[in-house]
Design a protein around this motif. Structure first.
Motif, PDB file in Angstrom:
ATOM      1  N   GLY A   1      18.664 -48.737  69.638  1.00  0.00           N
ATOM      2  CA  GLY A   1      17.739 -49.697  69.033  1.00  0.00           C
ATOM      3  C   GLY A   1      18.440 -50.889  68.423  1.00  0.00           C
ATOM      4  O   GLY A   1      19.675 -50.965  68.383  1.00  0.00           O
ATOM      5  N   ASN A   2      17.647 -51.835  67.944  1.00  0.00           N
ATOM      6  CA  ASN A   2      18.164 -53.017  67.264  1.00  0.00           C
ATOM      7  C   ASN A   2      18.407 -52.651  65.806  1.00  0.00           C
ATOM      8  O   ASN A   2      17.487 -52.639  64.992  1.00  0.00           O
ATOM      9  N   MET A   3      19.665 -52.362  65.457  1.00  0.00           N
ATOM     10  CA  MET A   3      19.974 -51.832  64.135  1.00  0.00           C
ATOM     11  C   MET A   3      19.756 -52.857  63.026  1.00  0.00           C
ATOM     12  O   MET A   3      19.445 -52.497  61.894  1.00  0.00           O
ATOM     13  N   ILE A   4      19.936 -54.137  63.332  1.00  0.00           N
ATOM     14  CA  ILE A   4      19.698 -55.167  62.311  1.00  0.00           C
ATOM     15  C   ILE A   4      18.223 -55.175  61.923  1.00  0.00           C
ATOM     16  O   ILE A   4      17.863 -55.212  60.741  1.00  0.00           O
ATOM     17  N   LEU A   5      17.350 -55.120  62.934  1.00  0.00           N
ATOM     18  CA  LEU A   5      15.911 -55.085  62.677  1.00  0.00           C
ATOM     19  C   LEU A   5      15.512 -53.795  61.969  1.00  0.00           C
ATOM     20  O   LEU A   5      14.718 -53.811  61.017  1.00  0.00           O
ATOM     21  N   LEU A   6      16.081 -52.665  62.409  1.00  0.00           N
ATOM     22  CA  LEU A   6      15.743 -51.377  61.810  1.00  0.00           C
ATOM     23  C   LEU A   6      16.215 -51.306  60.352  1.00  0.00           C
ATOM     24  O   LEU A   6      15.522 -50.748  59.501  1.00  0.00           O
ATOM     25  N   ALA A   7      17.390 -51.873  60.079  1.00  0.00           N
ATOM     26  CA  ALA A   7      17.888 -51.882  58.704  1.00  0.00           C
ATOM     27  C   ALA A   7      16.944 -52.679  57.808  1.00  0.00           C
ATOM     28  O   ALA A   7      16.624 -52.265  56.691  1.00  0.00           O
ATOM     29  N   ALA A   8      16.490 -53.838  58.308  1.00  0.00           N
ATOM     30  CA  ALA A   8      15.577 -54.677  57.530  1.00  0.00           C
ATOM     31  C   ALA A   8      14.258 -53.955  57.269  1.00  0.00           C
ATOM     32  O   ALA A   8      13.735 -53.959  56.151  1.00  0.00           O
ATOM     33  N   ILE A   9      13.722 -53.296  58.307  1.00  0.00           N
ATOM     34  CA  ILE A   9      12.449 -52.583  58.163  1.00  0.00           C
ATOM     35  C   ILE A   9      12.580 -51.414  57.188  1.00  0.00           C
ATOM     36  O   ILE A   9      11.670 -51.136  56.393  1.00  0.00           O
ATOM     37  N   SER A  10      13.731 -50.723  57.230  1.00  0.00           N
ATOM     38  CA  SER A  10      13.913 -49.560  56.351  1.00  0.00           C
ATOM     39  C   SER A  10      13.874 -49.943  54.879  1.00  0.00           C
ATOM     40  O   SER A  10      13.524 -49.124  54.028  1.00  0.00           O
TER      41      SER A  10
END
Length: 315
Positions: free
Chosen positions: A247-256
């Protein structure tokens, strides 16, 4: 091929989003389970179900293949965190207070970043890190204060149940340490199934030692919610493990970092509690503060990479 790769990345990113939403919701179900079976008994049953689900999908963990130091240190930290988290929810005086202690626990992203900076595993821009840290702590104070004045309400709420708030705060620190150590000690191994077994076993030992018993008998609704909590927790971890692969970890980090917001929404829906304006202001403050701290590390490390790139090109 490019289109298939892009679609695959979107799929894995979606898995991560679903995992965050599941975690935000399932912990409130854990609170209801603790009302049915007791704080310790309910937590033991939830983690037992979760361990069974994880073993069913990923197989029986082979402890011999894992780094021994990580099994001991990482396992101890994981079990300690999960006990702090689940028992803080179970020991809360009310459903509203369980929603509050959960937000206290969501200080762990801030502590993770601060820990990485202190250990010099990453660098951060202090212009963003300092106000972000202050915002996050002020947000927690607003959440805990309830509908009273900030200081008076916060102290009154904590004094009414110091154990629950201490467990939640300790859990945030423990999980931050776990996150900083896992990357370097795990050797790339996924030990979630094993650690869930450890957690369930520890809770059952505690349940037997204290002769805690269960609050009520097993009914269809209580067992259904128990299976929902255990399965949801296991599914959340399973989806997140898949998400970090592709997955897109930058996006996932922001969402988390928006988990406190999702948690507040699900608290209102699942627990049926009416949350005060101060709670929502606090949740927004915690979220914005955590995002600023996260951005402070990204900004600083991007600047370092750019400078290094310029130096490399001039050599």
């Amino acid at each position: 091929m490019g289109l298939l790769s892009l679609l695959s990345r979107y799929k894995f990113t979606l898995f991560g989003v679903l995992a965050v939403l599941l975690w935000s919701a399932v912990l409130h179900i854990v609170r209801i389970v603790s009302e049915d079976f007791g704080a310790i008994g309910g937590a033991a049953l939830v983690y037992t179900y979760s361990a069974l689900f994880l073993v069913a999908f990923s197989g029986i963990p082979n402890i011999k293949t894992y780094p021994k130091r990580y099994v001991v240190i990482g396992g101890t930290l994981f079990v300690a965190y999960e006990l702090c988290l689940s028992l803080s929810l179970g020991f809360a005086n009310s459903r509203e207070q369980s929603a509050q202690v959960l937000i206290v626990n969501y200080l762990w992203p801030l502590f993770t970043i601060l820990g990485a900076v202190i250990c010099k595993n990453t660098q951060a821009n202090s212009i963003l890190l300092l106000p972000g840290s202050v915002l996050a702590f002020v947000g927690v104070c607003l959440v805990v204060s309830g509908d009273s004045s900030l200081l008076e309400g916060m102290l009154s709420n904590i004094i009414s149940n110091p154990l629950a708030f201490l467990l939640a705060f300790s859990g945030a620190i423990i999980w931050a340490i776990y996150c900083n150590l896992t990357k370097y000690m795990s050797g790339g191994h996924n030990t979630i199934s094993l650690f869930f077994i450890f957690t369930a076993g520890t809770l059952w030992l505690k349940w037997c030692f204290l002769d805690a018993g269960f609050n009520s008998g097993f009914s269809f609704s209580s067992v259904f919610l128990l299976a929902l909590a255990g399965g949801g927790m296991a599914l959340g971890y399973g989806l997140w493990n898949k998400a970090i692969i592709g997955g897109n970890m930058i996006l996932l980090a922001a969402i988390s970092y928006f988990t406190p917001v999702f948690s507040g929404v699900f608290a209102a829906l699942i627990l049926g509690v009416s949350l005060q304006q101060s709670f929502w202001l606090g949740v927004v403050s915690v979220t914005v503060g955590s995002l600023l701290c996260w951005q402070s590390t990204r900004y600083k490390n991007q600047r370092i990479s750019q400078v290094q790139s310029v130096l490399d090109n001039t050599e």
